[in-house]
Design a protein around this motif. Structure first.
Motif, short mmCIF file in Angstrom:
data_model
loop_
_atom_site.label_atom_id
_atom_site.label_comp_id
_atom_site.label_asym_id
_atom_site.label_seq_id
_atom_site.Cartn_x
_atom_site.Cartn_y
_atom_site.Cartn_z
N UNK A 1 1.03 -1.15 -0.06
CA UNK A 1 0.66 -0.04 -0.21
C UNK A 1 0.73 1.44 0.02
N UNK A 2 0.21 2.06 -0.73
CA UNK A 2 1.67 3.64 -1.07
C UNK A 2 0.71 4.74 -0.24
N UNK A 3 1.12 5.98 -0.33
CA UNK A 3 0.66 6.37 0.54
C UNK A 3 -0.65 7.16 -0.43
N UNK A 4 -1.80 7.74 0.98
CA UNK A 4 -2.71 8.47 -1.02
C UNK A 4 -2.83 10.41 -0.02
N UNK A 5 -2.46 10.88 -1.14
CA UNK A 5 -2.60 10.78 -2.54
C UNK A 5 -0.84 10.52 -2.48
N UNK A 6 -1.06 9.83 -3.89
CA UNK A 6 0.50 8.80 -4.30
C UNK A 6 1.01 9.33 -5.91
N UNK A 7 2.19 8.71 -6.42
CA UNK A 7 2.73 9.51 -7.79
C UNK A 7 1.50 8.49 -8.27
N UNK A 8 1.35 8.78 -9.40
CA UNK A 8 0.67 7.94 -10.37
C UNK A 8 1.33 6.79 -11.62
N UNK A 9 1.14 5.13 -11.12
CA UNK A 9 1.86 4.24 -12.38
C UNK A 9 1.51 4.25 -13.07
N UNK A 10 1.68 3.68 -14.79
CA UNK A 10 1.19 3.34 -15.86
C UNK A 10 1.94 2.19 -15.60
N UNK A 11 1.37 1.25 -15.01
CA UNK A 11 3.09 0.24 -15.11
C UNK A 11 4.73 0.74 -14.63
N UNK A 12 5.34 0.35 -15.65
CA UNK A 12 6.62 1.04 -15.20
C UNK A 12 6.78 3.31 -14.74
N UNK A 13 5.85 2.93 -16.10
CA UNK A 13 5.63 4.96 -16.34
C UNK A 13 4.57 5.48 -14.93
N UNK A 14 5.58 6.58 -14.44
CA UNK A 14 5.08 7.35 -13.30
C UNK A 14 5.43 9.05 -14.46
#
Length: 331
Positions: free
Chosen positions: A309-322
């Motif tokens: 689990x990550x922070x909310x809000x966290x970084x947005x990942x799409x697969x390996x793309x940040x």
């Protein structure tokens, strides 16, 4: 009234376990510094690392010891510049430095990248780490991650040629970088290098122990050799030029974004390629480092992908793309 400080130690469960040559763990233990000044708030996260003599308790105490000094500081910028002389490079300074950048940005309503004179952040592709294990388990992990464009393979010494071959078999189309975490010996160096060349590995992090890497001097490995445990801040760069062609900049080693920016420029001036790396932490730790992705040939900021689990809000990942951080997270 100057800057007020609060400090918290947190634990974030890892999805499964994370194993390198020095052992396994099932949680990421981090320290968060939160600063307040005139209604604005800034945060910074660090990951204390026992390899460098750090503990969560020690880092919390070191940060808390700066409270009176911070209360005497009239601005985030002045405090950030003064911090370089107060604390040595390491996790404690990283948390405070990043919190001060965040605080300054929030007060000025200007993003950190502009304050720092950096290029506007863009999406970046991160490496995805495969933990150390048996060749069979690492082949299976590689198969599950074979859709990712860049895999980082944790190695451990004896048996690494078999591990490297197994990962390549499991992920035939992914680019590979490997991290030995100081686990190779002089005797293992050539067979492991040969296995890496056979698998098309692009970069090898810290194959030999820091301070015991003379065998790399003048070595034409046919693969980029990247210093990690051997490099911390700018003062360590000159000793590396004959052994490595790249360095891994981690904010927990440099002591924050301020030194990391200067170090990236100094490395570039010496012809060294850059990896921007991380310890296993949340998106709050990755966000400042992500600002340096545009300067790097390799980005390794997958910490949140390894957490349950990550922070909310966290970084947005799409697969390996940040995607770059939103201001609600940092910066």
């Amino acid at each position: 009234m100057g800057i007020s400080l609060s400090v918290a130690a947190e634990s974030w469960p890892i999805a499964g376990s994370f194993t390198i040559s020095r052992g396994s763990r099932t949680e990421a233990r981090v320290v968060v510094a939160t600063l307040h000044l005139n209604g604005a708030t800034g945060r910074g996260e660090c990951v204390p690392y026992p390899r460098y003599g750090e503990s969560v308790e020690g880092v919390v105490a070191l940060i808390e010891a700066q409270a009176a000094w911070l209360a005497s500081q009239p601005s985030a910028r002045q405090a950030r510049l003064g911090l370089l002389d107060r604390l040595k490079p390491g996790a404690a300074r990283n948390a405070l430095d990043c919190a001060l950048w965040d605080l300054e940005a929030k007060q000025a309503n200007i993003p950190v990248w502009q304050l720092a004179g950096l290029s506007a952040p863009a999406d970046a592709v991160t490496a995805y780490t495969l933990s150390l294990g048996t060749p069979d388990s690492m082949r299976e992990a590689a198969q599950k991650a074979a859709h990712r464009p860049l895999l980082k393979v944790k190695l451990g010494g004896a048996g690494d040629p078999e591990r490297i071959a197994a990962v390549r078999e499991g992920a035939p189309d992914s680019s590979l970088i490997v991290d030995a975490n100081e686990a190779w010996t002089d005797d293992l160096l050539e067979p492991c290098l040969a296995a890496c060349r056979a698998a098309g590995v692009e970069l090898i992090e810290q194959p030999l122990p820091a301070g015991k890497d003379d065998a790399l001097t003048g070595l034409d490995a046919g693969i980029l050799l990247c210093a990690d445990e051997s490099v911390h801040d700018r003062s360590t760069l000159d000793a590396l030029a004959t052994r490595y062609q790249a360095i891994n900049i981690k904010l927990d080693k440099t002591g924050g974004l301020t030194e990391a920016i200067a170090m990236a420029d100094a490395a570039d001036a010496r012809g060294l390629k850059l990896m921007i790396g991380c310890m296993v932490g949340t998106s709050l730790a990755m966000a400042p480092a992500l600002l340096l992705a545009g300067k790097a040939q390799y980005v390794d900021l997958d910490g949140p992908l390894l957490l349950a689990k990550d922070r909310d809000p966290g970084l947005s990942f799409s697969g390996s793309r940040i995607s770059p951080a939103l201001a609600a997270l940092w910066g």
